[in-house]
Structure formats: structure tokens, C-alpha cells
Write a protein that holds these residues in place. Sequence first.
Motif, PDB file in Angstrom:
ATOM      1  N   ASP A   1       0.870  -1.174   0.000  1.00 59.00           N
ATOM      2  CA  ASP A   1       0.000   0.000   0.000  1.00 59.00           C
ATOM      3  C   ASP A   1       0.902   1.217   0.000  1.00 59.00           C
ATOM      4  O   ASP A   1       1.923   1.234   0.697  1.00 59.00           O
ATOM      5  N   ASP A   2       0.531   2.238  -0.755  1.00 59.66           N
ATOM      6  CA  ASP A   2       1.392   3.410  -0.852  1.00 59.66           C
ATOM      7  C   ASP A   2       1.293   4.341   0.356  1.00 59.66           C
ATOM      8  O   ASP A   2       2.087   5.266   0.479  1.00 59.66           O
ATOM      9  N   GLN A   3       0.377   4.093   1.255  1.00 60.50           N
ATOM     10  CA  GLN A   3       0.225   4.948   2.431  1.00 60.50           C
ATOM     11  C   GLN A   3       0.836   4.265   3.658  1.00 60.50           C
ATOM     12  O   GLN A   3       0.362   3.210   4.103  1.00 60.50           O
TER      13      GLN A   3
ATOM     14  N   ARG B   1      -0.340   0.973   6.043  1.00 63.39           N
ATOM     15  CA  ARG B   1       0.512  -0.201   6.284  1.00 63.39           C
ATOM     16  C   ARG B   1       0.752  -0.415   7.775  1.00 63.39           C
ATOM     17  O   ARG B   1       0.714  -1.540   8.263  1.00 63.39           O
TER      18      ARG B   1
ATOM     19  N   GLY C   1       5.678   0.048  -0.645  1.00 66.50           N
ATOM     20  CA  GLY C   1       4.947   1.285  -0.882  1.00 66.50           C
ATOM     21  C   GLY C   1       4.621   1.529  -2.340  1.00 66.50           C
ATOM     22  O   GLY C   1       3.925   2.482  -2.668  1.00 66.50           O
ATOM     23  N   THR C   2       5.131   0.661  -3.218  1.00 66.46           N
ATOM     24  CA  THR C   2       4.848   0.770  -4.655  1.00 66.46           C
ATOM     25  C   THR C   2       4.631  -0.637  -5.205  1.00 66.46           C
ATOM     26  O   THR C   2       5.024  -1.630  -4.581  1.00 66.46           O
TER      27      THR C   2
ATOM     28  N   GLU D   1       8.007  -2.329  -5.694  1.00 61.38           N
ATOM     29  CA  GLU D   1       8.531  -2.866  -4.432  1.00 61.38           C
ATOM     30  C   GLU D   1       7.795  -4.145  -4.035  1.00 61.38           C
ATOM     31  O   GLU D   1       8.402  -5.065  -3.499  1.00 61.38           O
TER      32      GLU D   1
ATOM     33  N   ASP E   1      -2.935  -3.150  -2.499  1.00 63.67           N
ATOM     34  CA  ASP E   1      -3.699  -1.966  -2.880  1.00 63.67           C
ATOM     35  C   ASP E   1      -3.631  -1.860  -4.403  1.00 63.67           C
ATOM     36  O   ASP E   1      -2.691  -2.367  -5.024  1.00 63.67           O
TER      37      ASP E   1
ATOM     38  N   ARG F   1      -4.154   1.263  -6.311  1.00 66.14           N
ATOM     39  CA  ARG F   1      -3.606   2.539  -6.775  1.00 66.14           C
ATOM     40  C   ARG F   1      -2.340   2.870  -6.016  1.00 66.14           C
ATOM     41  O   ARG F   1      -2.378   3.246  -4.858  1.00 66.14           O
ATOM     42  N   MET F   2      -1.214   2.684  -6.715  1.00 65.03           N
ATOM     43  CA  MET F   2       0.082   3.002  -6.137  1.00 65.03           C
ATOM     44  C   MET F   2       0.919   3.681  -7.212  1.00 65.03           C
ATOM     45  O   MET F   2       0.682   3.485  -8.410  1.00 65.03           O
ATOM     46  N   PRO F   3       1.883   4.484  -6.789  1.00 64.83           N
ATOM     47  CA  PRO F   3       2.711   5.189  -7.779  1.00 64.83           C
ATOM     48  C   PRO F   3       3.601   4.226  -8.563  1.00 64.83           C
ATOM     49  O   PRO F   3       3.982   3.174  -8.067  1.00 64.83           O
TER      50      PRO F   3
ATOM     51  N   ASP G   1       0.964   0.005 -10.829  1.00 62.43           N
ATOM     52  CA  ASP G   1      -0.274  -0.176 -10.066  1.00 62.43           C
ATOM     53  C   ASP G   1      -0.392  -1.605  -9.541  1.00 62.43           C
ATOM     54  O   ASP G   1       0.388  -2.489  -9.885  1.00 62.43           O
TER      55      ASP G   1
END
Length: 132
Positions: free
Chosen positions: A8-10, A14, A34-35, A38, A54, A56-58, A61
Motif C-alpha cells: 500500500d502506498d500509504q 501499512r 509502498g509501490t 517494491e 492496494d 492505486r500506487m505510484p 499499479d
Amino acid sequence: MIRVLLADDQALVRAGLRMLCESTEDVMVVGEAGTGREAVTSAERLVPDVVLMDLRMPGMDGITATKRILDIRPATKVLVLTTFDDDDHVYPALTAGACGFLAKDIEPPELLDGIRKAATGESPFSPAVLRR
């Protein structure tokens, strides 16, 4: 023990997921990402039983990451956990190989149950997704 990778990017999300998982005796967080990129490298290195993904991640995806993880670790179960529980996200995630799809508005016990189900080969879904 179910080995889980959190993607998850947040960081706050996490951290909350880690605390929830660590409150049990049968779920262990083996890593965080976080991506999407990763998540793929971590899944290859850490060999989790379940990836909590998740969408939507930078960069990369969650759908692309799901497909790549399952290409290199086909025994890993990818369980989507996202805010976006509409059909535009459900179908691509399932097509990529996700075993289930949970919305982030579920209760903590439901999430833990979903992780356990995914680990045993079941397909956990949020009730709202199933109703549609």
C-alpha cells in the motif's frame, strides 16, 4: 503461520494493517511495500503466502504488480484491499490473478478472516462486491 506482505502506498495504512496482523497468533507480516514495483521485488525475495495488495500506487499499479508476482510466485495468493470496489477495478484485478477483493471499509475481523481464507485457497470478497 500465514506470511503476509503488505503493499500500500500509504505508510499509515501499512502501519495499521501491521498492527492488526500482529494482534493475532497466526498471521505474520514479513514485509511492506509502498509501490507496485517494491511489492514484486519483495514477493520474490520474501516468499509470502498472501500479498495484501492496494490497487492505486505510484509507478506500477496493483493490477500490474499482481500479474508479475503471480508470474514469479504462482503459489502466492494476492488479496486486493482497496478503496475502489467498483467493477472497473474488480474485473481487471481478478483477470490479473487476484484470489479475492476486499474494500477498505470492512471490519478488522473480516480482513483477518479474508487473509486466512486466501491462504487456504478460498476467494474472499466484500459483501458489496458479491451483491453486484
